[in-house]
Scaffold this motif. Structure first.
Motif, short mmCIF file in Angstrom:
data_model
loop_
_atom_site.label_atom_id
_atom_site.label_comp_id
_atom_site.label_asym_id
_atom_site.label_seq_id
_atom_site.Cartn_x
_atom_site.Cartn_y
_atom_site.Cartn_z
N MET A 1 0.84 -1.18 0.00
CA MET A 1 0.00 0.00 0.00
C MET A 1 0.89 1.24 0.00
N ILE A 2 0.48 2.25 -0.76
CA ILE A 2 1.19 3.54 -0.78
C ILE A 2 0.14 4.63 -0.60
N VAL A 3 0.38 5.51 0.37
CA VAL A 3 -0.53 6.62 0.64
C VAL A 3 0.31 7.89 0.77
N LEU A 4 -0.05 8.92 0.01
CA LEU A 4 0.60 10.21 0.20
C LEU A 4 0.08 10.78 1.51
N ASN A 5 0.97 10.98 2.47
CA ASN A 5 0.61 11.39 3.82
C ASN A 5 0.61 12.91 3.99
N HIS A 6 1.63 13.57 3.46
CA HIS A 6 1.70 15.03 3.56
C HIS A 6 2.64 15.56 2.49
N THR A 7 2.50 16.84 2.23
CA THR A 7 3.41 17.52 1.33
C THR A 7 3.56 18.95 1.83
N VAL A 8 4.68 19.57 1.50
CA VAL A 8 4.96 20.93 1.92
C VAL A 8 4.55 21.88 0.79
N VAL A 9 3.84 22.93 1.16
CA VAL A 9 3.41 23.96 0.22
C VAL A 9 4.22 25.22 0.52
N PRO A 10 5.15 25.59 -0.38
CA PRO A 10 5.98 26.78 -0.14
C PRO A 10 5.22 28.06 -0.45
N VAL A 11 5.05 28.91 0.55
CA VAL A 11 4.27 30.14 0.43
C VAL A 11 5.03 31.31 1.07
N ALA A 12 4.56 32.51 0.80
CA ALA A 12 5.18 33.70 1.40
C ALA A 12 4.78 33.85 2.87
N ASP A 13 3.55 33.46 3.20
CA ASP A 13 3.04 33.57 4.57
C ASP A 13 2.27 32.30 4.89
N ARG A 14 2.84 31.46 5.74
CA ARG A 14 2.24 30.14 5.99
C ARG A 14 0.85 30.23 6.59
N HIS A 15 0.60 31.21 7.43
CA HIS A 15 -0.73 31.34 8.06
C HIS A 15 -1.78 31.75 7.03
N ARG A 16 -1.42 32.74 6.19
CA ARG A 16 -2.34 33.17 5.14
C ARG A 16 -2.64 32.03 4.17
N GLY A 17 -1.60 31.33 3.74
CA GLY A 17 -1.77 30.22 2.80
C GLY A 17 -2.66 29.12 3.36
N ALA A 18 -2.42 28.76 4.62
CA ALA A 18 -3.21 27.70 5.24
C ALA A 18 -4.67 28.14 5.41
N ARG A 19 -4.88 29.39 5.83
CA ARG A 19 -6.26 29.89 5.99
C ARG A 19 -7.00 29.90 4.66
N LEU A 20 -6.28 30.25 3.58
CA LEU A 20 -6.92 30.29 2.27
C LEU A 20 -7.39 28.91 1.85
N LEU A 21 -6.52 27.91 1.92
CA LEU A 21 -6.93 26.57 1.51
C LEU A 21 -8.01 26.03 2.44
N ALA A 22 -7.87 26.26 3.73
CA ALA A 22 -8.89 25.80 4.67
C ALA A 22 -10.23 26.44 4.34
N GLY A 23 -10.23 27.72 3.99
CA GLY A 23 -11.47 28.39 3.62
C GLY A 23 -12.09 27.82 2.36
N LEU A 24 -11.25 27.53 1.37
CA LEU A 24 -11.75 26.94 0.12
C LEU A 24 -12.40 25.58 0.36
N LEU A 25 -11.82 24.79 1.24
CA LEU A 25 -12.30 23.43 1.46
C LEU A 25 -13.26 23.30 2.64
N GLY A 26 -13.50 24.40 3.36
CA GLY A 26 -14.38 24.31 4.52
C GLY A 26 -13.76 23.55 5.67
N LEU A 27 -12.44 23.69 5.82
CA LEU A 27 -11.69 22.97 6.85
C LEU A 27 -11.11 23.97 7.86
N GLU A 28 -10.44 23.44 8.86
CA GLU A 28 -9.77 24.26 9.86
C GLU A 28 -8.26 24.14 9.67
#
Length: 120
Positions: A1-28
């Protein structure tokens, strides 16, 4: 079995980037994990936002149901994000490739988040 567990997303501001994706997906945004602002997408995958090396354009594609698709597009419109039917094409159109619906939403760091639905 192979499962992609995590990946790093390089951004200028990690908090802004995370909030944006979380907002798009309805996540926290999760609790900080070392230098990362994590967004747990599902039981198997977390995207770790990292601003230590600066932003780099990227492409992250998500197969979603109609509810998530509609919510992501509404979030993009409310937030003034650029979006369109193809990567880097800001035409405010939805594509129907493969019989479902697809859209690319661009974040300020040049990351294209692709959301597409399965064939009905």
């Amino acid at each position: 079995m192979i499962v992609l567990n995590h990946t790093v997303v390089p951004v200028a501001d990690r908090h802004r980037g995370a909030r944006l994706l979380a907002g798009l997906l309805g996540l926290e945004v999760g609790a900080p994990a070392g230098p990362f602002a994590p967004v747990r997408v599902n039981d198997d995958l977390t995207l770790d936002f990292d601003d230590r090396s600066g932003a780099r354009p990227g492409h992250y594609a998500f197969l979603v149901d109609d509810g998530v698709f509609d919510a992501a597009l509404a979030f993009a419109e409310r937030s003034g994000l650029s979006w369109g039917s193809a990567p880097r094409l800001i035409d405010h159109q939805i594509n129907h490739l493969g019989g479902g619906r697809g859209v690319y939403i661009l974040d300020p760091d040049g990351i294209a988040y692709e959301f597409f639905t399965a064939v009905p």
